[in-house]
Design an enzyme around this catalytic site. Structure first.
Site, short mmCIF file in Angstrom:
data_model
loop_
_atom_site.label_atom_id
_atom_site.label_comp_id
_atom_site.label_asym_id
_atom_site.label_seq_id
_atom_site.Cartn_x
_atom_site.Cartn_y
_atom_site.Cartn_z
N ARG A 18 -39.49 -33.55 2.78
CA ARG A 18 -38.08 -33.36 2.38
C ARG A 18 -37.38 -34.72 2.35
O ARG A 18 -38.00 -35.75 2.64
CB ARG A 18 -37.37 -32.41 3.34
CG ARG A 18 -37.38 -32.86 4.77
CD ARG A 18 -36.48 -31.99 5.65
NE ARG A 18 -36.24 -32.67 6.89
CZ ARG A 18 -36.92 -32.41 8.02
NH1 ARG A 18 -37.82 -31.46 8.05
NH2 ARG A 18 -36.65 -33.10 9.11
N TYR A 155 -32.62 -45.81 18.21
CA TYR A 155 -33.05 -45.76 16.79
C TYR A 155 -32.97 -47.15 16.18
O TYR A 155 -33.90 -47.60 15.50
CB TYR A 155 -32.13 -44.77 16.08
CG TYR A 155 -32.27 -44.66 14.58
CD1 TYR A 155 -33.29 -43.89 14.02
CD2 TYR A 155 -31.35 -45.26 13.71
CE1 TYR A 155 -33.40 -43.75 12.63
CE2 TYR A 155 -31.45 -45.11 12.34
CZ TYR A 155 -32.48 -44.35 11.80
OH TYR A 155 -32.58 -44.21 10.44
N ALA A 156 -31.86 -47.86 16.44
CA ALA A 156 -31.66 -49.21 15.89
C ALA A 156 -32.73 -50.16 16.42
O ALA A 156 -33.27 -51.00 15.67
CB ALA A 156 -30.27 -49.72 16.26
N LYS A 159 -35.95 -49.45 14.52
CA LYS A 159 -35.90 -49.92 13.12
C LYS A 159 -35.97 -51.45 13.07
O LYS A 159 -36.65 -52.02 12.22
CB LYS A 159 -34.64 -49.41 12.42
CG LYS A 159 -34.62 -47.91 12.18
CD LYS A 159 -35.70 -47.48 11.21
CE LYS A 159 -35.55 -46.03 10.76
NZ LYS A 159 -36.64 -45.60 9.88
N1 LIG Z 1 -30.51 -40.35 5.67
C1 LIG Z 1 -29.96 -41.56 5.83
O1 LIG Z 1 -28.75 -41.76 5.68
C2 LIG Z 1 -30.84 -42.74 6.18
C3 LIG Z 1 -30.26 -44.00 6.18
C4 LIG Z 1 -31.04 -45.12 6.46
C5 LIG Z 1 -32.39 -44.95 6.71
N2 LIG Z 1 -32.94 -43.69 6.72
C6 LIG Z 1 -34.39 -43.58 6.96
O2 LIG Z 1 -34.98 -43.00 5.81
C7 LIG Z 1 -36.16 -42.29 6.18
C8 LIG Z 1 -36.13 -40.88 5.60
O3 LIG Z 1 -35.00 -40.22 6.16
P1 LIG Z 1 -34.48 -38.80 5.62
O4 LIG Z 1 -33.00 -38.87 5.76
O5 LIG Z 1 -35.12 -38.49 4.32
O6 LIG Z 1 -35.05 -37.86 6.80
P2 LIG Z 1 -35.32 -36.27 6.84
O7 LIG Z 1 -34.70 -35.59 5.68
O8 LIG Z 1 -34.95 -35.85 8.21
O9 LIG Z 1 -36.93 -36.18 6.68
C9 LIG Z 1 -37.76 -36.68 7.69
C10 LIG Z 1 -39.23 -36.44 7.34
O10 LIG Z 1 -40.03 -36.91 8.45
C11 LIG Z 1 -40.83 -35.83 8.95
N3 LIG Z 1 -40.96 -35.92 10.41
C12 LIG Z 1 -39.97 -35.94 11.33
N4 LIG Z 1 -40.49 -35.94 12.57
C13 LIG Z 1 -41.84 -35.93 12.44
C14 LIG Z 1 -42.92 -35.91 13.34
N5 LIG Z 1 -42.74 -35.89 14.68
N6 LIG Z 1 -44.19 -35.93 12.85
C15 LIG Z 1 -44.41 -35.94 11.51
N7 LIG Z 1 -43.42 -35.95 10.60
C16 LIG Z 1 -42.15 -35.93 11.05
C17 LIG Z 1 -40.08 -34.55 8.56
O11 LIG Z 1 -40.93 -33.40 8.48
P3 LIG Z 1 -41.10 -32.35 9.74
O12 LIG Z 1 -39.74 -32.20 10.37
O13 LIG Z 1 -41.65 -31.09 9.14
O14 LIG Z 1 -42.09 -32.98 10.67
C18 LIG Z 1 -39.57 -34.96 7.17
O15 LIG Z 1 -40.60 -34.82 6.21
C19 LIG Z 1 -36.22 -42.34 7.72
O16 LIG Z 1 -37.07 -43.39 8.14
C20 LIG Z 1 -34.79 -42.66 8.11
O17 LIG Z 1 -34.72 -43.30 9.36
C21 LIG Z 1 -32.21 -42.58 6.46
#
Ligand SMILES: NC(=O)c1ccc[n+]([C@@H]2O[C@H](COP(=O)([O-])OP(=O)(O)OC[C@H]3O[C@@H](n4cnc5c(N)ncnc54)[C@H](OP(=O)(O)O)[C@@H]3O)[C@@H](O)[C@H]2O)c1
Length: 247
Positions: A18, A155-156, A159
């Site tokens: 997702r 988290y910071a 990263k």
């Molecule tokens: N959204 C933002 O504003 C934002 C901003 C800056 C950076 N980011 C970074 O962008 C990246 C993607 O974020 P997103 O917002 O797309 O996140 P998201 O929608 O929460 O998706 C996270 C994905 O990681 C998987 N995941 C989480 N915990 C896991 C575990 N223990 N083992 C295996 N898989 C796991 C989830 O699947 P399951 O839950 O099924 O395991 C899901 O596929 C991340 O690294 C995040 O830190 C996001």
């Protein structure tokens, strides 16, 4: 003699079920990559890709918090596809909370999910890339790695750790033909940020020089660029995609 057929390239995308990971999986499959991804749970999107790309899409249930789980996943990918050309460290976890009151189990989970597990995944994939003599690693970081914000200290730290890893790996793996970069996004909509209030969204928007929030597609474009031959002389760098909020 018929011309040589280029071997399909294999991309590993962590957390492809997702959010940003899903968009990356869709884009890479469209661009002709073989894609291997994991998450803890499958969903409709994963089942659909398995049906429509039976030979070029691999998903395995993997909890990256389990020791050794990402290594096992990479062994499966190597066995099925024979090589790994691209790793996108995308999976991440964010729980907001003040550092002084955050339970140590939660700190540990944030550091494991966002630092230790991706470090182990990178090591396993880089070993595979070294055998082929080429490869690219792109890690999805966050502007939390480069600017201070309340409630996201662990988290910071994780990263920022990944950004440090990438710079050092760029030096260590460059001679082996492997490029290592990070993308550093600001806020975009996903399940991770679903709890952010409308008021906070407006505040982020107001503070962003380009006057709006970012999209997953904009982050995908940056990742695809860094993975492409157009970026063949770029390594050890971080590309910030945040509409200018951190400048
Ligand atoms: N959204 C933002 O504003 C934002 C901003 C800056 C950076 N980011 C970074 O962008 C990246 C993607 O974020 P997103 O917002 O797309 O996140 P998201 O929608 O929460 O998706 C996270 C994905 O990681 C998987 N995941 C989480 N915990 C896991 C575990 N223990 N083992 C295996 N898989 C796991 C989830 O699947 P399951 O839950 O099924 O395991 C899901 O596929 C991340 O690294 C995040 O830190 C996001």
């Amino acid at each position: 003699m018929s011309p040589a057929v280029a071997q399909p390239r294999t991309a590993v995308v962590s957390g492809g079920s997702r959010g940003l990971g899903r968009k990356l999986v869709e884009r890479l499959l469209t661009d002709g990559w073989r894609v291997a991804t994991f998450s803890r749970d499958a969903n409709e999107f994963i089942e659909k890709q398995r049906e429509s790309h039976p030979d070029t899409f691999l998903w395995q249930s993997t909890d990256m918090l389990e020791p050794g789980a990402t290594r096992t996943f990479v062994e499966t990918v190597d066995a099925q596809f024979g090589r790994i050309d691209l790793l996108i460290n995308n999976a991440g976890v964010l729980h907001q909370g003040l550092f002084l009151t955050m339970a140590s189990a939660e700190v540990r989970e944030l550091l494991t999910a966002n630092l230790l597990a991706p470090v182990e995944l990178t090591q396993a994939c880089a070993r595979s890339m070294t055998r082929a003599g080429e490869g690219v690693v792109v890690t999805v970081s966050s502007i939390n790695a480069i600017r201070g914000y309340r409630g996201v200290a662990a988290y910071a730290a994780a990263k920022a750790g990944m950004e440090g890893l990438s710079r050092s790996l760029a030096r260590e793996l460059g001679p082996a033909g492997i490029r290592v970069c990070t993308v550093t996004p600001g806020f975009f909509d996903s399940e991770m940020t679903a709890g952010v209030t409308g008021q906070n969204r407006q505040r982020i928007q107001r503070r962003t020089p380009l006057g709006r929030l970012g999209t997953t597609e904009e982050v995908v474009e940056a990742v695809v660029f860094l993975a492409s031959p157009a970026a063949a002389f770029i390594t050890g760098q971080s590309l910030v995609i945040d509409g200018g909020i951190s400048c």
